[in-house]
Design a protein around this motif. Structure first.
Motif, PDB file in Angstrom:
ATOM      1  N   ASP A  28       0.818  -1.217   0.000  1.00  0.00           N
ATOM      2  CA  ASP A  28       0.000   0.000   0.000  1.00  0.00           C
ATOM      3  C   ASP A  28       0.853   1.268   0.000  1.00  0.00           C
ATOM      4  O   ASP A  28       0.477   2.277  -0.596  1.00  0.00           O
ATOM      5  N   LEU A  29       1.996   1.223   0.672  1.00  0.00           N
ATOM      6  CA  LEU A  29       2.873   2.388   0.754  1.00  0.00           C
ATOM      7  C   LEU A  29       3.794   2.533  -0.451  1.00  0.00           C
ATOM      8  O   LEU A  29       4.393   3.589  -0.652  1.00  0.00           O
ATOM      9  N   SER A  30       3.895   1.490  -1.231  1.00  0.00           N
ATOM     10  CA  SER A  30       4.760   1.510  -2.407  1.00  0.00           C
ATOM     11  C   SER A  30       4.031   2.223  -3.543  1.00  0.00           C
ATOM     12  O   SER A  30       3.388   1.610  -4.375  1.00  0.00           O
ATOM     13  N   THR A  31       4.173   3.532  -3.556  1.00  0.00           N
ATOM     14  CA  THR A  31       3.390   4.354  -4.490  1.00  0.00           C
ATOM     15  C   THR A  31       4.209   4.950  -5.616  1.00  0.00           C
ATOM     16  O   THR A  31       3.662   5.642  -6.468  1.00  0.00           O
ATOM     17  N   SER A  32       5.526   4.698  -5.595  1.00  0.00           N
ATOM     18  CA  SER A  32       6.361   5.289  -6.642  1.00  0.00           C
ATOM     19  C   SER A  32       7.626   4.465  -6.834  1.00  0.00           C
ATOM     20  O   SER A  32       7.969   3.626  -6.000  1.00  0.00           O
ATOM     21  N   ALA A  33       8.306   4.737  -7.922  1.00  0.00           N
ATOM     22  CA  ALA A  33       9.594   4.080  -8.173  1.00  0.00           C
ATOM     23  C   ALA A  33      10.593   4.457  -7.081  1.00  0.00           C
ATOM     24  O   ALA A  33      11.443   3.642  -6.707  1.00  0.00           O
ATOM     25  N   GLU A  34      10.475   5.658  -6.556  1.00  0.00           N
ATOM     26  CA  GLU A  34      11.383   6.113  -5.496  1.00  0.00           C
ATOM     27  C   GLU A  34      11.195   5.304  -4.209  1.00  0.00           C
ATOM     28  O   GLU A  34      12.176   4.901  -3.576  1.00  0.00           O
ATOM     29  N   THR A  35       9.953   5.065  -3.796  1.00  0.00           N
ATOM     30  CA  THR A  35       9.738   4.271  -2.582  1.00  0.00           C
ATOM     31  C   THR A  35      10.207   2.827  -2.805  1.00  0.00           C
ATOM     32  O   THR A  35      10.776   2.225  -1.890  1.00  0.00           O
ATOM     33  N   ASP A  36       9.981   2.301  -3.989  1.00  0.00           N
ATOM     34  CA  ASP A  36      10.463   0.948  -4.300  1.00  0.00           C
ATOM     35  C   ASP A  36      11.988   0.888  -4.254  1.00  0.00           C
ATOM     36  O   ASP A  36      12.570  -0.071  -3.743  1.00  0.00           O
ATOM     37  N   ARG A  37      12.641   1.918  -4.775  1.00  0.00           N
ATOM     38  CA  ARG A  37      14.101   1.968  -4.775  1.00  0.00           C
ATOM     39  C   ARG A  37      14.629   2.039  -3.338  1.00  0.00           C
ATOM     40  O   ARG A  37      15.569   1.346  -2.972  1.00  0.00           O
ATOM     41  N   ARG A  38      14.019   2.868  -2.525  1.00  0.00           N
ATOM     42  CA  ARG A  38      14.431   2.994  -1.116  1.00  0.00           C
ATOM     43  C   ARG A  38      14.273   1.669  -0.386  1.00  0.00           C
ATOM     44  O   ARG A  38      15.172   1.255   0.361  1.00  0.00           O
ATOM     45  N   ALA A  39      13.129   1.012  -0.598  1.00  0.00           N
ATOM     46  CA  ALA A  39      12.893  -0.279   0.064  1.00  0.00           C
ATOM     47  C   ALA A  39      13.917  -1.317  -0.380  1.00  0.00           C
ATOM     48  O   ALA A  39      14.485  -2.045   0.447  1.00  0.00           O
ATOM     49  N   ALA A  40      14.186  -1.387  -1.672  1.00  0.00           N
ATOM     50  CA  ALA A  40      15.150  -2.373  -2.191  1.00  0.00           C
ATOM     51  C   ALA A  40      16.557  -2.096  -1.675  1.00  0.00           C
ATOM     52  O   ALA A  40      17.287  -3.032  -1.300  1.00  0.00           O
ATOM     53  N   ALA A  41      16.956  -0.837  -1.642  1.00  0.00           N
ATOM     54  CA  ALA A  41      18.296  -0.486  -1.158  1.00  0.00           C
ATOM     55  C   ALA A  41      18.446  -0.835   0.324  1.00  0.00           C
ATOM     56  O   ALA A  41      19.463  -1.388   0.746  1.00  0.00           O
ATOM     57  N   TRP A  42      17.424  -0.532   1.112  1.00  0.00           N
ATOM     58  CA  TRP A  42      17.471  -0.815   2.544  1.00  0.00           C
ATOM     59  C   TRP A  42      17.467  -2.323   2.789  1.00  0.00           C
ATOM     60  O   TRP A  42      18.195  -2.826   3.655  1.00  0.00           O
ATOM     61  N   GLN A  43      16.656  -3.038   2.047  1.00  0.00           N
ATOM     62  CA  GLN A  43      16.603  -4.496   2.174  1.00  0.00           C
ATOM     63  C   GLN A  43      17.977  -5.107   1.856  1.00  0.00           C
ATOM     64  O   GLN A  43      18.448  -5.992   2.573  1.00  0.00           O
ATOM     65  N   ALA A  44      18.620  -4.647   0.798  1.00  0.00           N
ATOM     66  CA  ALA A  44      19.944  -5.148   0.438  1.00  0.00           C
ATOM     67  C   ALA A  44      20.969  -4.848   1.532  1.00  0.00           C
ATOM     68  O   ALA A  44      21.769  -5.714   1.893  1.00  0.00           O
ATOM     69  N   HIS A  45      20.920  -3.640   2.071  1.00  0.00           N
ATOM     70  CA  HIS A  45      21.851  -3.249   3.132  1.00  0.00           C
ATOM     71  C   HIS A  45      21.665  -4.133   4.369  1.00  0.00           C
ATOM     72  O   HIS A  45      22.639  -4.648   4.935  1.00  0.00           O
ATOM     73  N   LEU A  46      20.415  -4.322   4.788  1.00  0.00           N
ATOM     74  CA  LEU A  46      20.157  -5.155   5.958  1.00  0.00           C
ATOM     75  C   LEU A  46      20.517  -6.611   5.712  1.00  0.00           C
ATOM     76  O   LEU A  46      21.009  -7.291   6.612  1.00  0.00           O
TER      77      LEU A  46
END
Length: 183
Positions: free
Chosen positions: A161-179
């Motif tokens: 529901d919060l994934s509303t843009s390519a930017e939010t998707d990019r942030r989530a993917a980058a954070w997931q990779a880092h963690l």
């Protein structure tokens, strides 16, 4: 005919090992509960606030059940211990996402990394636990695994529901990779 119990006292985990793992699980549940509780005020999205509040309560029940189980395993009750310093650093990284606009990162850390990690460990413990002397542990971990599966599903829906843009998707993917690297 005489009854012959074919169960064995052999098990993959000794009582001492099981207690050590339970202390580790309790550390993770307790830390997760506290960080998520602290995030409620920092989260502007009402559905996220409500879901987190519900899960904080269930995580508190998990920590309490694990703490009580420790005393039954002839260990010090209500003790939490991290498995290692790397896990502490991983948990610190998740908890550090305390800015108002970091809901995506908070949810990604909990629902894409931490809770699936815990679920995998709980499931492995359930599969390896001795059915003769570990039924209470099995009951606790089975309940926790069921709760974590439900938490992951609900958290994934919130992330979607919060994934509303390519930017939010990019942030989530980058954070997931880092963690993922930290874990």
């Amino acid at each position: 005919m005489a009854f012959h119990d074919r169960r064995t006292l052999d098990g993959y985990y000794s009582v001492r090992q099981s207690a050590r793992y339970i202390m580790n699980y309790r550390y993770a549940e307790e830390r997760m509960m506290r960080m998520m509780g602290g995030w409620i005020a920092l989260t502007p999205e009402l559905p996220v606030k409500l879901e987190i509040a519900h899960q904080v309560y269930e995580d508190a029940l998990h920590a309490d059940a694990l703490g009580k189980r420790l005393a039954e395993l002839r260990s010090q009750g209500q003790v939490s211990r991290p498995p290692n310093e790397a896990f502490v650093a991983f948990m610190n990284a998740i908890e550090d996402k305390e800015e108002w606009g970091e809901t995506i990162e908070r949810l990604t850390g909990i629902y894409r990394i931490l809770k699936p990690h815990l679920l995998a460990h709980y499931s492995a413990h359930i599969a390896a636990a001795n059915p003769v002397y570990e039924p209470p542990t099995l009951r606790i971990l089975t309940r926790m695994a069921e709760d974590e599966k439900r938490h992951i599903e609900r958290g994934s829906a919130l992330l979607q529901d919060l994934s509303t843009s390519a930017e939010t998707d990019r942030r989530a993917a980058a954070w997931q990779a880092h963690l993922g690297e930290l874990l």
